[in-house]
Design a protein around this motif. Structure first.
Motif, PDB file in Angstrom:
ATOM      1  N   PRO A  90      85.879  95.513 -47.575  1.00  0.00           N
ATOM      2  CA  PRO A  90      86.723  95.972 -46.469  1.00  0.00           C
ATOM      3  C   PRO A  90      86.232  97.309 -45.916  1.00  0.00           C
ATOM      4  O   PRO A  90      85.700  98.141 -46.648  1.00  0.00           O
ATOM      5  N   ALA A  91      86.412  97.502 -44.627  1.00  0.00           N
ATOM      6  CA  ALA A  91      86.178  98.801 -44.018  1.00  0.00           C
ATOM      7  C   ALA A  91      87.342  99.710 -44.404  1.00  0.00           C
ATOM      8  O   ALA A  91      88.501  99.334 -44.246  1.00  0.00           O
ATOM      9  N   ARG A  92      87.039 100.895 -44.913  1.00  0.00           N
ATOM     10  CA  ARG A  92      88.080 101.830 -45.335  1.00  0.00           C
ATOM     11  C   ARG A  92      88.402 102.770 -44.178  1.00  0.00           C
ATOM     12  O   ARG A  92      87.531 103.513 -43.721  1.00  0.00           O
ATOM     13  N   VAL A  93      89.644 102.727 -43.718  1.00  0.00           N
ATOM     14  CA  VAL A  93      90.071 103.514 -42.559  1.00  0.00           C
ATOM     15  C   VAL A  93      91.192 104.456 -42.982  1.00  0.00           C
ATOM     16  O   VAL A  93      92.203 104.023 -43.538  1.00  0.00           O
ATOM     17  N   LEU A  94      90.997 105.736 -42.710  1.00  0.00           N
ATOM     18  CA  LEU A  94      92.018 106.753 -42.969  1.00  0.00           C
ATOM     19  C   LEU A  94      92.535 107.267 -41.635  1.00  0.00           C
ATOM     20  O   LEU A  94      91.758 107.747 -40.804  1.00  0.00           O
ATOM     21  N   VAL A  95      93.838 107.156 -41.412  1.00  0.00           N
ATOM     22  CA  VAL A  95      94.469 107.635 -40.181  1.00  0.00           C
ATOM     23  C   VAL A  95      95.344 108.837 -40.525  1.00  0.00           C
ATOM     24  O   VAL A  95      96.220 108.750 -41.390  1.00  0.00           O
ATOM     25  N   ARG A 134      89.798 111.107 -52.280  1.00  0.00           N
ATOM     26  CA  ARG A 134      90.103 109.984 -53.170  1.00  0.00           C
ATOM     27  C   ARG A 134      89.656 108.645 -52.588  1.00  0.00           C
ATOM     28  O   ARG A 134      89.222 107.756 -53.294  1.00  0.00           O
ATOM     29  N   PHE A 135      89.778 108.493 -51.281  1.00  0.00           N
ATOM     30  CA  PHE A 135      89.590 107.205 -50.614  1.00  0.00           C
ATOM     31  C   PHE A 135      88.171 107.013 -50.078  1.00  0.00           C
ATOM     32  O   PHE A 135      87.696 105.889 -49.923  1.00  0.00           O
ATOM     33  N   ASN A 136      87.479 108.140 -49.788  1.00  0.00           N
ATOM     34  CA  ASN A 136      86.116 108.078 -49.255  1.00  0.00           C
ATOM     35  C   ASN A 136      86.038 107.126 -48.060  1.00  0.00           C
ATOM     36  O   ASN A 136      85.348 106.094 -48.099  1.00  0.00           O
ATOM     37  N   PRO A 137      86.707 107.449 -46.963  1.00  0.00           N
ATOM     38  CA  PRO A 137      86.808 106.504 -45.838  1.00  0.00           C
ATOM     39  C   PRO A 137      85.478 106.280 -45.114  1.00  0.00           C
ATOM     40  O   PRO A 137      84.620 107.153 -45.065  1.00  0.00           O
ATOM     41  N   ASP A 138      85.352 105.079 -44.552  1.00  0.00           N
ATOM     42  CA  ASP A 138      84.233 104.793 -43.650  1.00  0.00           C
ATOM     43  C   ASP A 138      84.531 105.351 -42.264  1.00  0.00           C
ATOM     44  O   ASP A 138      83.625 105.759 -41.541  1.00  0.00           O
ATOM     45  N   LEU A 139      85.813 105.341 -41.905  1.00  0.00           N
ATOM     46  CA  LEU A 139      86.259 105.818 -40.591  1.00  0.00           C
ATOM     47  C   LEU A 139      87.467 106.713 -40.762  1.00  0.00           C
ATOM     48  O   LEU A 139      88.449 106.323 -41.392  1.00  0.00           O
ATOM     49  N   GLU A 156      86.888 121.520 -40.097  1.00  0.00           N
ATOM     50  CA  GLU A 156      86.136 122.662 -40.638  1.00  0.00           C
ATOM     51  C   GLU A 156      85.863 122.492 -42.125  1.00  0.00           C
ATOM     52  O   GLU A 156      84.762 122.774 -42.607  1.00  0.00           O
ATOM     53  N   ALA A 157      86.857 122.014 -42.876  1.00  0.00           N
ATOM     54  CA  ALA A 157      86.670 121.801 -44.311  1.00  0.00           C
ATOM     55  C   ALA A 157      85.628 120.719 -44.566  1.00  0.00           C
ATOM     56  O   ALA A 157      84.786 120.860 -45.460  1.00  0.00           O
ATOM     57  N   LEU A 158      85.663 119.645 -43.795  1.00  0.00           N
ATOM     58  CA  LEU A 158      84.694 118.560 -43.966  1.00  0.00           C
ATOM     59  C   LEU A 158      83.290 119.009 -43.582  1.00  0.00           C
ATOM     60  O   LEU A 158      82.306 118.632 -44.227  1.00  0.00           O
ATOM     61  N   GLN A 159      83.188 119.827 -42.529  1.00  0.00           N
ATOM     62  CA  GLN A 159      81.884 120.347 -42.133  1.00  0.00           C
ATOM     63  C   GLN A 159      81.313 121.259 -43.213  1.00  0.00           C
ATOM     64  O   GLN A 159      80.116 121.204 -43.511  1.00  0.00           O
ATOM     65  N   GLN A 160      82.166 122.089 -43.785  1.00  0.00           N
ATOM     66  CA  GLN A 160      81.709 123.037 -44.801  1.00  0.00           C
ATOM     67  C   GLN A 160      81.136 122.314 -46.017  1.00  0.00           C
ATOM     68  O   GLN A 160      80.158 122.759 -46.614  1.00  0.00           O
ATOM     69  N   GLN A 161      81.728 121.183 -46.371  1.00  0.00           N
ATOM     70  CA  GLN A 161      81.251 120.408 -47.516  1.00  0.00           C
ATOM     71  C   GLN A 161      80.259 119.310 -47.113  1.00  0.00           C
ATOM     72  O   GLN A 161      79.852 118.507 -47.948  1.00  0.00           O
ATOM     73  N   LYS A 162      79.903 119.279 -45.806  1.00  0.00           N
ATOM     74  CA  LYS A 162      78.928 118.306 -45.286  1.00  0.00           C
ATOM     75  C   LYS A 162      79.357 116.862 -45.565  1.00  0.00           C
ATOM     76  O   LYS A 162      78.519 115.996 -45.842  1.00  0.00           O
ATOM     77  N   LEU A 163      80.658 116.601 -45.484  1.00  0.00           N
ATOM     78  CA  LEU A 163      81.177 115.272 -45.744  1.00  0.00           C
ATOM     79  C   LEU A 163      81.239 114.396 -44.494  1.00  0.00           C
ATOM     80  O   LEU A 163      81.404 113.178 -44.603  1.00  0.00           O
ATOM     81  N   LEU A 164      81.102 114.997 -43.312  1.00  0.00           N
ATOM     82  CA  LEU A 164      81.158 114.203 -42.093  1.00  0.00           C
ATOM     83  C   LEU A 164      79.941 113.303 -41.943  1.00  0.00           C
ATOM     84  O   LEU A 164      79.963 112.345 -41.164  1.00  0.00           O
ATOM     85  N   ASP A 165      78.871 113.612 -42.694  1.00  0.00           N
ATOM     86  CA  ASP A 165      77.684 112.753 -42.655  1.00  0.00           C
ATOM     87  C   ASP A 165      77.960 111.404 -43.312  1.00  0.00           C
ATOM     88  O   ASP A 165      77.196 110.457 -43.122  1.00  0.00           O
ATOM     89  N   GLN A 166      79.031 111.313 -44.084  1.00  0.00           N
ATOM     90  CA  GLN A 166      79.312 110.109 -44.858  1.00  0.00           C
ATOM     91  C   GLN A 166      80.358 109.215 -44.205  1.00  0.00           C
ATOM     92  O   GLN A 166      80.748 108.201 -44.776  1.00  0.00           O
ATOM     93  N   MET A 167      80.840 109.579 -43.030  1.00  0.00           N
ATOM     94  CA  MET A 167      81.898 108.786 -42.395  1.00  0.00           C
ATOM     95  C   MET A 167      81.792 108.894 -40.880  1.00  0.00           C
ATOM     96  O   MET A 167      81.127 109.783 -40.341  1.00  0.00           O
ATOM     97  N   CYS A 168      82.448 107.959 -40.188  1.00  0.00           N
ATOM     98  CA  CYS A 168      82.597 108.048 -38.736  1.00  0.00           C
ATOM     99  C   CYS A 168      83.886 108.813 -38.453  1.00  0.00           C
ATOM    100  O   CYS A 168      84.895 108.598 -39.118  1.00  0.00           O
ATOM    101  N   LEU A 169      83.838 109.699 -37.472  1.00  0.00           N
ATOM    102  CA  LEU A 169      85.006 110.498 -37.113  1.00  0.00           C
ATOM    103  C   LEU A 169      85.409 110.205 -35.680  1.00  0.00           C
ATOM    104  O   LEU A 169      84.601 110.321 -34.766  1.00  0.00           O
ATOM    105  N   MET A 170      86.685 109.815 -35.515  1.00  0.00           N
ATOM    106  CA  MET A 170      87.250 109.638 -34.182  1.00  0.00           C
ATOM    107  C   MET A 170      88.426 110.601 -34.044  1.00  0.00           C
ATOM    108  O   MET A 170      89.404 110.499 -34.787  1.00  0.00           O
TER     109      MET A 170
END
Length: 213
Positions: A90-95, A134-139, A156-170
């Motif tokens: 499944p695609a993991r989506v966090l809203v 915890r969820f490591n979303p794809d989106l 800002e928190a995600l950028q600081q930890q370079k986590l945006l490279d691991q998910m799509c952000l809308m």
């Protein structure tokens, strides 16, 4: 080391996440910490246990009664297929949005597609950042104007930890582009969309994620 103090690695073991997630939560102020003279991050064992208790209690609430309005809902279809007719994870989506009516709309709309999608809903940035770890979303679908930790702080928190490279952000917001630009420089990979919610574009993004699995 005192028994009531723990390292990032120990905190990660106690909370069942990665050390990188612990760093994310510490940077965002979700988990209180301090640094030793040598630059090593330390955590109060009591704070770690309290966060663990909060997370666990949030998991057992019924919809609309969760911690700070937090709720989860899985809409994955076990026998569903991707657009390419191949069974996939499944695609993991966090809203993350503070409007509970909109969260319900997301939940119902994504479920109606019949695609293999696992959805987590959070109604503020605090819960959103917990679920990122915890969820490591794809989106990640993110509103910007929220109480407590807002969408700007989440990015800002995600950028600081370079986590945006691991998910799509809308980012879906009622703010104008220049208002957003005054607050933050969005990453090039981010899709910025004005409200109302463009569910067709979200579906296209989910289908693209499924094709890559």
């Amino acid at each position: 080391m005192k028994e009531d103090v723990c390292t990032s690695r120990k905190a990660a073991e106690l909370l069942g996440v990665t050390p990188r997630t612990i760093q994310l939560w510490a940077d965002a102020g979700i988990l209180d910490s301090w640094k030793t003279p040598g630059g090593h991050r330390r955590f109060s064992l009591q704070a770690v246990e309290q966060l663990s208790s909060d997370i666990l209690s949030g998991q057992h609430h019924q919809p609309n009664e969760g911690l700070n309005g937090y709720r989860t809902q899985t809409t994955s279809q076990t026998n569903s297929k991707s657009p390419g007719n191949i069974n996939v994870e499944p695609a993991r989506v966090l809203v993350v949005d503070d409007d509970k009516t909109l969260l319900r709309l997301y939940e119902l709309t994504l479920a109606s597609w019949g695609l293999p999608v696992e959805v987590i809903l959070a109604n503020d940035g605090y819960q959103g950042l917990i679920e990122v770890g915890r969820f490591n979303p794809d989106l990640l679908i993110l509103d910007l104007q929220m109480p407590n930790i807002d969408g700007f702080a989440v990015i800002e928190a995600l950028q600081q930890q370079k986590l945006l490279d691991q998910m799509c952000l809308m980012v879906i917001s009622g703010l104008e582009n220049d208002e957003i630009a005054q607050r933050i420089s969005l990453p090039e990979s981010c899709t910025l969309i004005q409200k109302p919610i463009p569910f067709l574009r979200i579906r296209e993004q989910v289908e693209n994620i499924l094709l890559q699995k």
